[in-house]
Design a protein around this motif. Structure first.
Motif, PDB file in Angstrom:
ATOM      1  N   LEU A  81       0.919  -1.167   0.138  1.00  0.00           N
ATOM      2  CA  LEU A  81      -0.007  -0.129  -0.027  1.00  0.00           C
ATOM      3  C   LEU A  81       0.953   1.241   0.179  1.00  0.00           C
ATOM      4  CD1 LEU A  81      -2.775  -1.155   2.270  1.00  0.00           C
ATOM      5  CD2 LEU A  81      -3.226  -0.702   0.278  1.00  0.00           C
ATOM      6  N   LYS A  82       1.889   1.025   0.761  1.00  0.00           N
ATOM      7  CA  LYS A  82       2.629   2.449   0.697  1.00  0.00           C
ATOM      8  C   LYS A  82       3.569   2.730  -0.315  1.00  0.00           C
ATOM      9  CE  LYS A  82       3.385   2.459   5.577  1.00  0.00           C
ATOM     10  NZ  LYS A  82       4.204   2.250   7.079  1.00  0.00           N
ATOM     11  N   GLN A  83       3.725   1.404  -1.274  1.00  0.00           N
ATOM     12  CA  GLN A  83       4.267   1.777  -2.679  1.00  0.00           C
ATOM     13  C   GLN A  83       2.996   2.193  -3.637  1.00  0.00           C
ATOM     14  OE1 GLN A  83       7.585   0.988  -3.569  1.00  0.00           O
ATOM     15  NE2 GLN A  83       7.876   0.490  -1.311  1.00  0.00           N
ATOM     16  N   GLY A  84       2.104   2.406  -3.197  1.00  0.00           N
ATOM     17  CA  GLY A  84       1.006   3.204  -4.152  1.00  0.00           C
ATOM     18  C   GLY A  84       0.115   2.191  -4.922  1.00  0.00           C
ATOM     19  N   LEU A  85       0.267   0.880  -4.459  1.00  0.00           N
ATOM     20  CA  LEU A  85      -0.439  -0.264  -5.316  1.00  0.00           C
ATOM     21  C   LEU A  85      -2.012  -0.165  -4.682  1.00  0.00           C
ATOM     22  CD1 LEU A  85       0.273  -2.371  -7.370  1.00  0.00           C
ATOM     23  CD2 LEU A  85       0.566  -4.165  -5.287  1.00  0.00           C
ATOM     24  N   ASN A  86      -2.910  -0.460  -5.729  1.00  0.00           N
ATOM     25  CA  ASN A  86      -4.238  -0.351  -5.418  1.00  0.00           C
ATOM     26  C   ASN A  86      -4.671  -1.246  -4.150  1.00  0.00           C
ATOM     27  OD1 ASN A  86      -6.696  -2.178  -5.944  1.00  0.00           O
ATOM     28  ND2 ASN A  86      -7.180  -0.229  -7.089  1.00  0.00           N
ATOM     29  N   PHE A  87      -5.622  -1.059  -3.411  1.00  0.00           N
ATOM     30  CA  PHE A  87      -6.083  -1.650  -2.090  1.00  0.00           C
ATOM     31  C   PHE A  87      -6.373  -3.161  -2.563  1.00  0.00           C
ATOM     32  CE2 PHE A  87      -9.174  -3.652   0.576  1.00  0.00           C
ATOM     33  CZ  PHE A  87      -8.566  -3.900   1.534  1.00  0.00           C
ATOM     34  N   TYR A  88      -7.064  -3.417  -3.534  1.00  0.00           N
ATOM     35  CA  TYR A  88      -7.281  -4.851  -3.733  1.00  0.00           C
ATOM     36  C   TYR A  88      -6.393  -5.667  -4.359  1.00  0.00           C
ATOM     37  CZ  TYR A  88     -12.086  -3.424  -2.794  1.00  0.00           C
ATOM     38  OH  TYR A  88     -13.283  -2.876  -1.948  1.00  0.00           O
ATOM     39  N   LEU A  89      -5.569  -5.128  -5.039  1.00  0.00           N
ATOM     40  CA  LEU A  89      -4.255  -5.884  -5.604  1.00  0.00           C
ATOM     41  C   LEU A  89      -3.395  -6.033  -4.527  1.00  0.00           C
ATOM     42  CD1 LEU A  89      -4.385  -6.179  -8.736  1.00  0.00           C
ATOM     43  CD2 LEU A  89      -2.636  -4.249  -8.836  1.00  0.00           C
ATOM     44  N   LEU A  91      -4.152  -6.261  -1.462  1.00  0.00           N
ATOM     45  CA  LEU A  91      -4.905  -7.513  -0.407  1.00  0.00           C
ATOM     46  C   LEU A  91      -4.696  -8.572  -1.286  1.00  0.00           C
ATOM     47  CD1 LEU A  91      -6.069  -8.230   2.175  1.00  0.00           C
ATOM     48  CD2 LEU A  91      -8.349  -7.717   0.843  1.00  0.00           C
ATOM     49  N   GLY A  92      -4.755  -8.923  -2.376  1.00  0.00           N
ATOM     50  CA  GLY A  92      -4.722 -10.114  -3.312  1.00  0.00           C
ATOM     51  C   GLY A  92      -3.323 -10.637  -3.115  1.00  0.00           C
ATOM     52  N   ALA A  93      -2.517  -9.846  -3.452  1.00  0.00           N
ATOM     53  CA  ALA A  93      -0.983 -10.243  -3.323  1.00  0.00           C
ATOM     54  C   ALA A  93      -0.535 -10.397  -1.956  1.00  0.00           C
ATOM     55  CB  ALA A  93       0.011  -9.005  -3.743  1.00  0.00           C
ATOM     56  N   ALA A  94      -0.827  -9.915  -0.932  1.00  0.00           N
ATOM     57  CA  ALA A  94      -0.658  -9.967   0.443  1.00  0.00           C
ATOM     58  C   ALA A  94      -1.003 -11.552   0.957  1.00  0.00           C
ATOM     59  CB  ALA A  94      -1.023  -9.071   1.299  1.00  0.00           C
ATOM     60  N   ILE A  95      -2.333 -11.635   0.597  1.00  0.00           N
ATOM     61  CA  ILE A  95      -3.020 -13.084   0.763  1.00  0.00           C
ATOM     62  C   ILE A  95      -2.131 -14.242   0.000  1.00  0.00           C
ATOM     63  CG2 ILE A  95      -5.053 -14.423   0.233  1.00  0.00           C
ATOM     64  CD1 ILE A  95      -6.788 -11.955   0.839  1.00  0.00           C
ATOM     65  N   THR A  96      -1.982 -13.790  -1.416  1.00  0.00           N
ATOM     66  CA  THR A  96      -1.230 -15.067  -2.033  1.00  0.00           C
ATOM     67  C   THR A  96      -0.029 -15.286  -1.288  1.00  0.00           C
ATOM     68  OG1 THR A  96      -2.268 -14.091  -4.116  1.00  0.00           O
ATOM     69  CG2 THR A  96      -0.059 -15.539  -4.387  1.00  0.00           C
ATOM     70  N   VAL A  97       0.759 -14.202  -1.033  1.00  0.00           N
ATOM     71  CA  VAL A  97       2.124 -14.561  -0.366  1.00  0.00           C
ATOM     72  C   VAL A  97       1.904 -15.337   1.006  1.00  0.00           C
ATOM     73  CG1 VAL A  97       4.337 -13.520   0.804  1.00  0.00           C
ATOM     74  CG2 VAL A  97       3.344 -12.594  -1.421  1.00  0.00           C
ATOM     75  N   THR A  98       0.756 -14.959   1.753  1.00  0.00           N
ATOM     76  CA  THR A  98       0.643 -15.532   3.022  1.00  0.00           C
ATOM     77  C   THR A  98       0.184 -17.037   2.793  1.00  0.00           C
ATOM     78  OG1 THR A  98      -0.232 -13.542   3.865  1.00  0.00           O
ATOM     79  CG2 THR A  98      -0.677 -15.451   5.096  1.00  0.00           C
ATOM     80  N   VAL A  99      -0.439 -17.287   1.719  1.00  0.00           N
ATOM     81  CA  VAL A  99      -0.773 -18.846   1.531  1.00  0.00           C
ATOM     82  C   VAL A  99       0.423 -19.578   1.162  1.00  0.00           C
ATOM     83  CG1 VAL A  99      -2.077 -20.211  -0.153  1.00  0.00           C
ATOM     84  CG2 VAL A  99      -3.238 -18.324   0.708  1.00  0.00           C
ATOM     85  N   GLY A 100       1.303 -18.865   0.498  1.00  0.00           N
ATOM     86  CA  GLY A 100       2.648 -19.571   0.224  1.00  0.00           C
ATOM     87  C   GLY A 100       3.343 -19.764   1.385  1.00  0.00           C
ATOM     88  N   CYS A 101       3.265 -18.654   2.365  1.00  0.00           N
ATOM     89  CA  CYS A 101       4.067 -18.937   3.686  1.00  0.00           C
ATOM     90  C   CYS A 101       3.289 -20.095   4.767  1.00  0.00           C
ATOM     91  CB  CYS A 101       3.986 -17.803   4.513  1.00  0.00           C
ATOM     92  SG  CYS A 101       5.183 -16.481   3.720  1.00  0.00           S
ATOM     93  N   TYR A 102       1.898 -20.263   4.534  1.00  0.00           N
ATOM     94  CA  TYR A 102       1.213 -21.414   5.097  1.00  0.00           C
ATOM     95  C   TYR A 102       1.832 -22.758   4.597  1.00  0.00           C
ATOM     96  CZ  TYR A 102      -2.402 -18.753   7.617  1.00  0.00           C
ATOM     97  OH  TYR A 102      -3.215 -17.885   8.547  1.00  0.00           O
ATOM     98  N   TRP A 103       1.986 -22.690   3.272  1.00  0.00           N
ATOM     99  CA  TRP A 103       2.192 -23.838   2.622  1.00  0.00           C
ATOM    100  C   TRP A 103       3.661 -24.318   3.033  1.00  0.00           C
ATOM    101  CZ3 TRP A 103       6.288 -24.882  -0.631  1.00  0.00           C
ATOM    102  CH2 TRP A 103       6.514 -26.403  -1.553  1.00  0.00           C
ATOM    103  N   LEU A 104       4.543 -23.376   2.989  1.00  0.00           N
ATOM    104  CA  LEU A 104       6.030 -23.568   3.446  1.00  0.00           C
ATOM    105  C   LEU A 104       5.786 -24.074   5.040  1.00  0.00           C
ATOM    106  CD1 LEU A 104       9.020 -23.429   2.656  1.00  0.00           C
ATOM    107  CD2 LEU A 104       8.991 -20.780   3.516  1.00  0.00           C
TER     108      LEU A 104
END
Length: 116
Positions: A81-89, A91-104
């Protein structure tokens, strides 16, 4: 059926209440959101449903290990968000990274013989 409606109503009410409080005070909203209300409710509902303390203990242990990768969301989201990325994008990216961390995390725990 009434019991499930009560469970849904109580759980929903708490989430809505926290979001409404956060509109007025992000600090108080954050404190309430950081309390593991969902986990506590899940354990209460599980206990009421089963009276199986071993299952609750296993759930609590699993939640402990899986809280660690969930923290990634709270690091990645504000950075994007501080990089200026759209909120929904963001959030989606953060969730995707988090899912990857769960898997790991699940695979790392399995490697070390920790069963969730």
């Amino acid at each position: 059926m009434a019991y499930y409606l009560v469970k849904i109503a109580v759980t929903t009410l708490l989430i809505v209440l926290i979001s409404e409080i956060a509109k007025r005070s992000t600090l108080i909203g954050a404190i309430l959101a950081s309390v593991p209300i969902v986990s506590v409710l899940a354990m209460v509902w599980l206990y009421i449903d089963t009276r199986d303390v071993e299952r609750i203990s296993t759930l609590a242990t699993s939640v402990f290990w899986l809280v660690l990768p969930s923290l990634v969301l709270f690091i990645v989201l504000p950075v994007l968000l501080k990089q200026g990325l759209n909120f929904y994008l963001s959030l989606g990216a953060a969730i995707t990274v988090t899912v990857g961390c769960y898997w790991l995390m699940v695979h790392v725990l399995h490697y070390f013989g920790i069963k969730l």
